[in-house]
Each structure stands twice: as structure tokens, then as C-alpha cells.
Design an enzyme around this catalytic site. Structure first.
Site, PDB file in Angstrom:
ATOM      1  N   ASP A  43       0.806  -1.270   0.080  1.00 35.05           N
ATOM      2  CA  ASP A  43      -0.189   0.057  -0.063  1.00 35.05           C
ATOM      3  C   ASP A  43       1.092   1.249  -0.135  1.00 35.05           C
ATOM      4  OD1 ASP A  43      -1.765   2.236   0.535  1.00 35.05           O
ATOM      5  OD2 ASP A  43      -2.628   0.996   2.138  1.00 35.05           O
ATOM      6  N   ASN A  64       2.198   5.088 -10.764  1.00 33.06           N
ATOM      7  CA  ASN A  64       0.785   4.967 -11.046  1.00 33.06           C
ATOM      8  C   ASN A  64      -0.241   4.571 -10.227  1.00 33.06           C
ATOM      9  OD1 ASN A  64      -1.146   4.141 -13.630  1.00 33.06           O
ATOM     10  ND2 ASN A  64      -0.814   2.347 -12.455  1.00 33.06           N
ATOM     11  N   TYR A  92     -10.166  14.114  -6.311  1.00 35.02           N
ATOM     12  CA  TYR A  92      -9.160  13.432  -7.124  1.00 35.02           C
ATOM     13  C   TYR A  92      -8.270  14.392  -7.947  1.00 35.02           C
ATOM     14  CZ  TYR A  92      -7.683  10.082 -10.994  1.00 35.02           C
ATOM     15  OH  TYR A  92      -7.064   9.348 -11.790  1.00 35.02           O
ATOM     16  N   VAL A  99      -9.532   6.414 -19.956  1.00 34.61           N
ATOM     17  CA  VAL A  99      -8.978   5.059 -20.654  1.00 34.61           C
ATOM     18  C   VAL A  99      -9.783   3.973 -20.145  1.00 34.61           C
ATOM     19  CG1 VAL A  99      -6.843   3.763 -20.594  1.00 34.61           C
ATOM     20  CG2 VAL A  99      -6.841   6.073 -20.260  1.00 34.61           C
ATOM     21  N   THR A 101     -10.441   0.664 -18.769  1.00 36.46           N
ATOM     22  CA  THR A 101      -9.601  -0.553 -18.237  1.00 36.46           C
ATOM     23  C   THR A 101     -10.778  -1.522 -17.505  1.00 36.46           C
ATOM     24  OG1 THR A 101      -9.611   0.796 -16.137  1.00 36.46           O
ATOM     25  CG2 THR A 101      -8.145   1.248 -17.538  1.00 36.46           C
TER      26      THR A 101
END
Length: 272
Positions: free
Chosen positions: A67, A94, A158, A191, A193
């Protein structure tokens, strides 16, 4: 200057899925020794196993659980990487999380602590414990978001972390240039995913094809979402000697969304 990718050691956080997994596979194509790090240790190990399956048993890879918001876990992860490979040449920060979208007037302390801990402090902790093991220079790539450049409702938490990560990237580039370490960011747009895909395999393939093909309601100039591989390609470039004169920059990998926002009807764009 960092080693050529074929001789490099790369650590990719959030390497168990999505952009991180795609980046691990893309770097492994170059012959890079890849360490996939993820809070989901099984997912990290699966990425490492996929690399071995795809590139042979001689492929140098390792899957580790950590983590990144926990500095002691990051320190332990870094020790295992150095014990196995002796050094680090590339760090791809990332790992990231989202919290329930809401305006700041409704955001609580717990959600702020968690998203800042993973998205911003996590990148800082990984750099703190891995950059010192880049004795011959190296490259750091921080994965931000085009949300740092394009306003949208309810995503303040975010996007704030990603805006801060872009700013931190520039300062890190200044700090570590004397050590031959380049630091850059990539800012993906939408994106597709596994996070976005339906559980049904056939529906997932259809959804992926639909969203990654230009369509009238698609985002940005290219009017479509990206495949994870397309972001991984940009990360590979910034990590490589091909980008030897690139540092302190933020590469928008978003199909032009940050350039035009949500604008441009597909018909008017395609006929211009």
C-alpha cells in the site's frame, strides 16, 4: 543517464491492473526487469506471471504487495527490490484511487486522507525510497490525469491530487537533475480498463471496442477513449533514452480532451 530499457530495472506501482499492468507488459517487451507493485498482491503476482508466460522464464520480473500510502510498506518494498536487482532505473508512480465524486462542501476528512495518501503521498514515498537507488541516473514517470487541466463537477478531490502531482513532478525534476534523473508526468484522459468493463466477457469486448472507436459523443478531438497500451507507450517513451532531453514536463495523453474540453461535434470536426 539511466540504462537502456533492455538493461533497466523498473518499478511500476498499481501494476496489477489497467494502465499499470499495460506498462509492466510494455516495458517487459523492451527486455526491462519489471517489478509490479500493487495493494492487491495477487494481482501484482499475476502481472509478473503474465510477463513470464509471454516473454519466457528468463524474463526478470517480480510481483509485490504494498500500500503506497503506508511509508513503512513502501520502504520494505524498496528493500526487496534492491535485494533482488541491486538498483532501480525507472520508477512509474501509477498507483491511484478514486473516492465517491462530490463537491468539497460534502467531502469528509477520511476521504481526503485516503486519496491524498495514495495519489500524492504514495508517489512521494516511492520516490523517497527508490530514487536513492538510481546510482547511474534514471527516470521517474508520475501518472497524473487530464483532470488536472480540465474542470468538471464533483471531482475536486481526485483532480486536486493529480494537479498537485503535476506540480510535484516539476519540482522533482529540478531536485534530481544533478543526479542524472529525469522526472516527467503523463496525464491520461478517459482510458478503458477492467474497472469500466461489464462482467460478461462478450459484453466487455463489445463495450471496449465501442468506446475506443471514434463516435459522436466521444471525448476530445479524437472522439474516443484510449486503450491502456496507448498510455503505456507514452510512459515507455518518457522512461527511455529517446526522451533524454525531456524533464519537468507533463505529457497529455488524452486524445486532445484538454485542448478543447468536451467540445467539437464529431460531424463538424471530421468535415473541417
Amino acid at each position: 543517464m539511466c540504462a537502456q530499457l533492455s538493461n533497466a530495472v523498473a518499478v511500476v506501482t498499481g501494476g496489477g491492473a489497467g494502465i499499470g499492468e499495460a506498462t509492466c507488459l510494455r516495458l517487459a517487451e523492451e527486455g526491462t526487469a519489471v517489478v509490479a507493485v500493487d495493494v492487491d498482491g495477487e494481482a501484482a503476482e499475476e502481472t509478473a506471471a503474465t510477463i513470464e508466460d509471454r516473454f519466457g522464464e528468463d524474463a526478470q520480473t517480480l510481483g509485490l504487495e504494498a500500500d503506497v500510502a503506508d511509508e513503512s510498506a513502501v520502504e520494505s518494498m524498496a528493500e526487496r527490490v534492491v535485494d533482488r536487482f541491486g538498483r532501480v532505473d525507472v520508477l512509474v508512480n501509477n498507483a491511484a484511487i478514486r473516492v465517491d465524486p462530490r463537491p468539497v462542501t460534502e467531502a469528509d476528512e477520511e476521504s481526503w486522507d485516503r486519496i491524498l495518501g495514495v495519489n500524492l503521498e504514495g508517489a512521494a514515498f516511492c520516490a523517497k525510497h527508490l530514487v536513492p537507488h538510481m546510482p547511474e541516473g534514471g527516470a521517474v514517470v508520475n501518472v497524473a490525469s487530464n483532470g488536472a487541466a480540465v474542470g468538471r463537477p464533483n471531482w475536486s478531490q481526485y483532480d486536486a491530487t493529480k494537479g498537485a502531482l503535476v506540480s510535484m513532478t516539476k519540482d522533482m525534476a529540478c531536485d534530481h537533475a544533478p543526479d542524472g534523473i529525469r522526472v516527467n508526468a503523463v496525464s491520461p484522459g478517459w482510458v478503458i480498463t477492467d474497472h469500466h468493463l461489464p462482467d460478461d466477457e462478450a459484453e466487455a469486448r463489445s463495450f471496449f471496442a465501442e468506446k475506443t472507436t471514434p463516435h459522436e459523443d466521444g471525448p476530445g478531438i479524437l472522439k474516443r477513449a484510449a486503450e491502456p497500451r496507448e498510455v503505456a507507450d507514452a510512459i515507455r517513451f518518457l522512461a527511455s533514452e529517446e526522451a533524454s532531453f525531456v524533464t519537468g514536463t507533463n505529457l497529455e495523453v488524452d486524445g486532445g480532451l484538454a485542448a478543447v474540453g468536451k467540445g467539437l461535434e464529431w460531424d463538424s470536426f471530421s468535415s473541417s
